[in-house]
Design a protein around this motif. Structure first.
Motif, PDB file in Angstrom:
ATOM      1  N   ARG A 143      24.483   0.108 -50.572  1.00 19.19           N
ATOM      2  CA  ARG A 143      23.306   0.946 -50.325  1.00 19.19           C
ATOM      3  C   ARG A 143      22.751   1.540 -51.620  1.00 19.19           C
ATOM      4  O   ARG A 143      21.569   1.890 -51.695  1.00 19.19           O
ATOM      5  CB  ARG A 143      23.657   2.070 -49.348  1.00 19.19           C
ATOM      6  N   GLN A 144      23.612   1.648 -52.631  1.00 19.40           N
ATOM      7  CA  GLN A 144      23.187   2.233 -53.905  1.00 19.40           C
ATOM      8  C   GLN A 144      22.727   1.177 -54.909  1.00 19.40           C
ATOM      9  O   GLN A 144      22.462   1.501 -56.068  1.00 19.40           O
ATOM     10  CB  GLN A 144      24.333   3.049 -54.494  1.00 19.40           C
TER      11      GLN A 144
ATOM     12  N   PHE B  57      29.757   7.993 -55.447  1.00 17.61           N
ATOM     13  CA  PHE B  57      28.306   8.003 -55.557  1.00 17.61           C
ATOM     14  C   PHE B  57      27.887   8.045 -57.018  1.00 17.61           C
ATOM     15  O   PHE B  57      28.501   8.729 -57.839  1.00 17.61           O
ATOM     16  CB  PHE B  57      27.702   9.226 -54.846  1.00 17.61           C
ATOM     17  N   THR B  58      26.813   7.321 -57.318  1.00 16.42           N
ATOM     18  CA  THR B  58      26.131   7.471 -58.589  1.00 16.42           C
ATOM     19  C   THR B  58      25.205   8.684 -58.471  1.00 16.42           C
ATOM     20  O   THR B  58      24.906   9.141 -57.358  1.00 16.42           O
ATOM     21  CB  THR B  58      25.290   6.228 -58.913  1.00 16.42           C
ATOM     22  N   PRO B  59      24.712   9.218 -59.572  1.00 13.63           N
ATOM     23  CA  PRO B  59      23.754  10.328 -59.455  1.00 13.63           C
ATOM     24  C   PRO B  59      22.544   9.972 -58.587  1.00 13.63           C
ATOM     25  O   PRO B  59      22.135  10.772 -57.734  1.00 13.63           O
ATOM     26  CB  PRO B  59      23.361  10.601 -60.909  1.00 13.63           C
ATOM     27  N   ASP B  60      21.980   8.774 -58.775  1.00 20.70           N
ATOM     28  CA  ASP B  60      20.818   8.391 -57.964  1.00 20.70           C
ATOM     29  C   ASP B  60      21.209   8.167 -56.510  1.00 20.70           C
ATOM     30  O   ASP B  60      20.452   8.523 -55.594  1.00 20.70           O
ATOM     31  CB  ASP B  60      20.173   7.127 -58.531  1.00 20.70           C
ATOM     32  N   GLY B  61      22.372   7.569 -56.277  1.00 25.41           N
ATOM     33  CA  GLY B  61      22.833   7.375 -54.907  1.00 25.41           C
ATOM     34  C   GLY B  61      23.038   8.695 -54.196  1.00 25.41           C
ATOM     35  O   GLY B  61      22.730   8.847 -53.000  1.00 25.41           O
ATOM     36  N   LEU B  62      23.553   9.683 -54.923  1.00 21.85           N
ATOM     37  CA  LEU B  62      23.750  11.005 -54.347  1.00 21.85           C
ATOM     38  C   LEU B  62      22.414  11.641 -53.990  1.00 21.85           C
ATOM     39  O   LEU B  62      22.270  12.267 -52.933  1.00 21.85           O
ATOM     40  CB  LEU B  62      24.513  11.885 -55.333  1.00 21.85           C
ATOM     41  N   ARG B  63      21.428  11.468 -54.856  1.00 17.46           N
ATOM     42  CA  ARG B  63      20.101  12.030 -54.566  1.00 17.46           C
ATOM     43  C   ARG B  63      19.541  11.447 -53.266  1.00 17.46           C
ATOM     44  O   ARG B  63      18.938  12.167 -52.457  1.00 17.46           O
ATOM     45  CB  ARG B  63      19.147  11.755 -55.730  1.00 17.46           C
ATOM     46  N   ASP B  64      19.727  10.165 -53.042  1.00 17.95           N
ATOM     47  CA  ASP B  64      19.238   9.539 -51.812  1.00 17.95           C
ATOM     48  C   ASP B  64      19.923  10.146 -50.584  1.00 17.95           C
ATOM     49  O   ASP B  64      19.268  10.448 -49.577  1.00 17.95           O
ATOM     50  CB  ASP B  64      19.486   8.029 -51.842  1.00 17.95           C
ATOM     51  N   ARG B  65      21.233  10.307 -50.651  1.00 19.40           N
ATOM     52  CA  ARG B  65      21.956  10.855 -49.496  1.00 19.40           C
ATOM     53  C   ARG B  65      21.630  12.331 -49.285  1.00 19.40           C
ATOM     54  O   ARG B  65      21.672  12.816 -48.158  1.00 19.40           O
ATOM     55  CB  ARG B  65      23.458  10.674 -49.673  1.00 19.40           C
ATOM     56  N   LEU B  66      21.310  13.050 -50.333  1.00 18.14           N
ATOM     57  CA  LEU B  66      20.931  14.451 -50.165  1.00 18.14           C
ATOM     58  C   LEU B  66      19.660  14.577 -49.349  1.00 18.14           C
ATOM     59  O   LEU B  66      19.455  15.582 -48.654  1.00 18.14           O
ATOM     60  CB  LEU B  66      20.776  15.127 -51.528  1.00 18.14           C
TER      61      LEU B  66
ATOM     62  N   VAL C 114      22.143  16.908 -60.867  1.00 11.23           N
ATOM     63  CA  VAL C 114      21.540  16.518 -59.589  1.00 11.23           C
ATOM     64  C   VAL C 114      21.183  17.771 -58.789  1.00 11.23           C
ATOM     65  O   VAL C 114      22.048  18.587 -58.466  1.00 11.23           O
ATOM     66  CB  VAL C 114      22.492  15.628 -58.773  1.00 11.23           C
ATOM     67  N   ASP C 115      19.922  17.925 -58.464  1.00  8.65           N
ATOM     68  CA  ASP C 115      19.460  19.077 -57.698  1.00  8.65           C
ATOM     69  C   ASP C 115      20.022  19.011 -56.280  1.00  8.65           C
ATOM     70  O   ASP C 115      19.895  17.991 -55.600  1.00  8.65           O
ATOM     71  CB  ASP C 115      17.929  19.074 -57.645  1.00  8.65           C
ATOM     72  N   GLY C 116      20.665  20.089 -55.856  1.00 11.97           N
ATOM     73  CA  GLY C 116      21.253  20.137 -54.523  1.00 11.97           C
ATOM     74  C   GLY C 116      22.748  19.952 -54.509  1.00 11.97           C
ATOM     75  O   GLY C 116      23.382  20.143 -53.467  1.00 11.97           O
ATOM     76  N   LEU C 117      23.335  19.588 -55.644  1.00 13.18           N
ATOM     77  CA  LEU C 117      24.791  19.477 -55.726  1.00 13.18           C
ATOM     78  C   LEU C 117      25.365  20.843 -56.086  1.00 13.18           C
ATOM     79  O   LEU C 117      25.004  21.428 -57.109  1.00 13.18           O
ATOM     80  CB  LEU C 117      25.191  18.438 -56.768  1.00 13.18           C
ATOM     81  N   ASP C 118      26.269  21.341 -55.247  1.00 11.30           N
ATOM     82  CA  ASP C 118      26.823  22.681 -55.450  1.00 11.30           C
ATOM     83  C   ASP C 118      28.129  22.682 -56.232  1.00 11.30           C
ATOM     84  O   ASP C 118      28.438  23.650 -56.922  1.00 11.30           O
ATOM     85  CB  ASP C 118      27.055  23.355 -54.091  1.00 11.30           C
TER      86      ASP C 118
END
Length: 331
Positions: free
Chosen positions: A251-252, A183-192, A303-307
């Motif tokens: 998708r990204q 995942f890219t940072p933006d792609g990760l944000r979408d999936r979050l 990325v907000d929400g990544l632990d």
């Protein structure tokens, strides 16, 4: 604050002791957890048993055990046993893997992967509760048995791996965590957003679902060597491991280059596939000199929400290059 964890190499290593050495080094360097992949190399359970007995504090777990090659009850028995050996440090990652592994290696049908993952998760929790299991699902029916040993003192957290919107929503709705990769940072944000929606559907707090992203990393003084290794790794996964990674990149917003990588790999032009994958490195990985790799990891950590970030390694990296990267990217 985003935790830094360690995702041991998926590529073959010289000996089990090599993997153990990486884990011990990870503990010494302050990594929060060590994950072990399981594909068609060494099995995760045997290696994690060694890791559990030779470390003291670092968390551990498989990422991932697929839900086809072991029954849900056996996965629960395995988790119960590993949790005992590890003195409560276990966290389990499960998922469907993909048809390339399930059909090509295990000889099973890659049938209804999301339903199977959900039922596996539910059965595992039922077994590890220590109560008699009576479960009637669409794929699994169990009844009349309970663990013939004490259940874990604390429930073993069960994370789910997935890349598509529905798979990630499932993780948010039912699992204790989500394992993400490619995942890219933006792609990760979408999936979050899908993860949060799933948590809402499950009447859960999204903050209770732990998100771990595996980032392929290589930090060497020879920055070009590091980038070449990670580019080759990305090319392999996009070109040789079925359509999942290519579809995720589409998708990204990277459908064209992902298709070109797969086409080049399929035609045997590995050099071109790697060159194309190099265009994605700054978005997908953390590769280059130690300073550059650390800067790239920081983009994911923002990325907000990544632990947690799981520092992963490219297939072609030598043992020394893995060790160097572990130390360079330590918390």
């Amino acid at each position: 604050m985003t935790d830094r964890t360690l995702h041991l190499p998926v590529a073959a290593q010289p000996r089990v002791e090599t993997l153990l050495e990486y884990a011990v080094r990870g503990e010494d360097c302050g990594y929060e957890r060590v994950w072990l992949p399981e594909t068609w190399g060494r099995d995760a359970v045997s290696v994690l048993t060694r890791v559990a007995t030779e470390t003291d504090e670092i968390g551990l777990g498989p990422s991932i055990c697929n839900v086809y090659s072991r029954s849900p009850a056996l996965l629960a028995q395995t988790a119960t046993t590993l949790q005992e050996i590890a003195d409560g440090r276990l966290r389990v990652g499960i998922g469907p893997s993909g048809p390339a592994v399930i059909e090509g290696w295990h000889g099973d049908d890659f049938d209804r992967p999301l339903r199977r993952t959900r039922e596996c998760l539910e059965v595992m929790r039922a077994v590890m509760s220590g109560e008699t299991v009576d479960y009637n699902g669409e794929l699994f029916t169990l009844g009349g048995f309970r663990l013939r040993c004490d259940p874990p003192d604390e429930p073993v957290p069960i994370d789910v791996a997935g890349m598509g919107p529905t798979a990630v929503e499932l993780a948010g709705r039912f699992a204790d965590g989500w394992h993400a990769t490619v995942f890219t940072p933006d792609g990760l944000r979408d999936r979050l957003e899908d993860l949060r929606r799933g948590a809402t559907l499950g009447d859960r707090d999204p903050d209770d679902v732990r998100t771990t992203l595996s980032v392929t990393a290589c930090a060497l003084e020879d920055g070009e060597r590091a980038r070449e290794l990670v580019a080759g790794h990305v090319a392999f996964y996009v070109g040789a491991m079925g359509t999942y990674y290519r579809e995720s990149l589409a998708r990204q917003g990277y459908e064209d280059v992902a298709t070109e990588i797969a086409t080049a790999w399929g035609s045997g032009d590995r050099q071109r596939a790697s060159a194309l994958a190099a265009e994605l490195l700054d978005e997908l990985g953390a590769a280059g000199t130690p300073d550059r790799a650390r800067e790239q990891l920081a983009r994911f950590e923002a990325v907000d929400g990544l632990d947690a970030i799981a520092v992963s390694f490219p297939r072609g990296a030598s043992s020394e290059e893995v060790r160097t990267t572990i130390e360079a990217l330590a918390p």
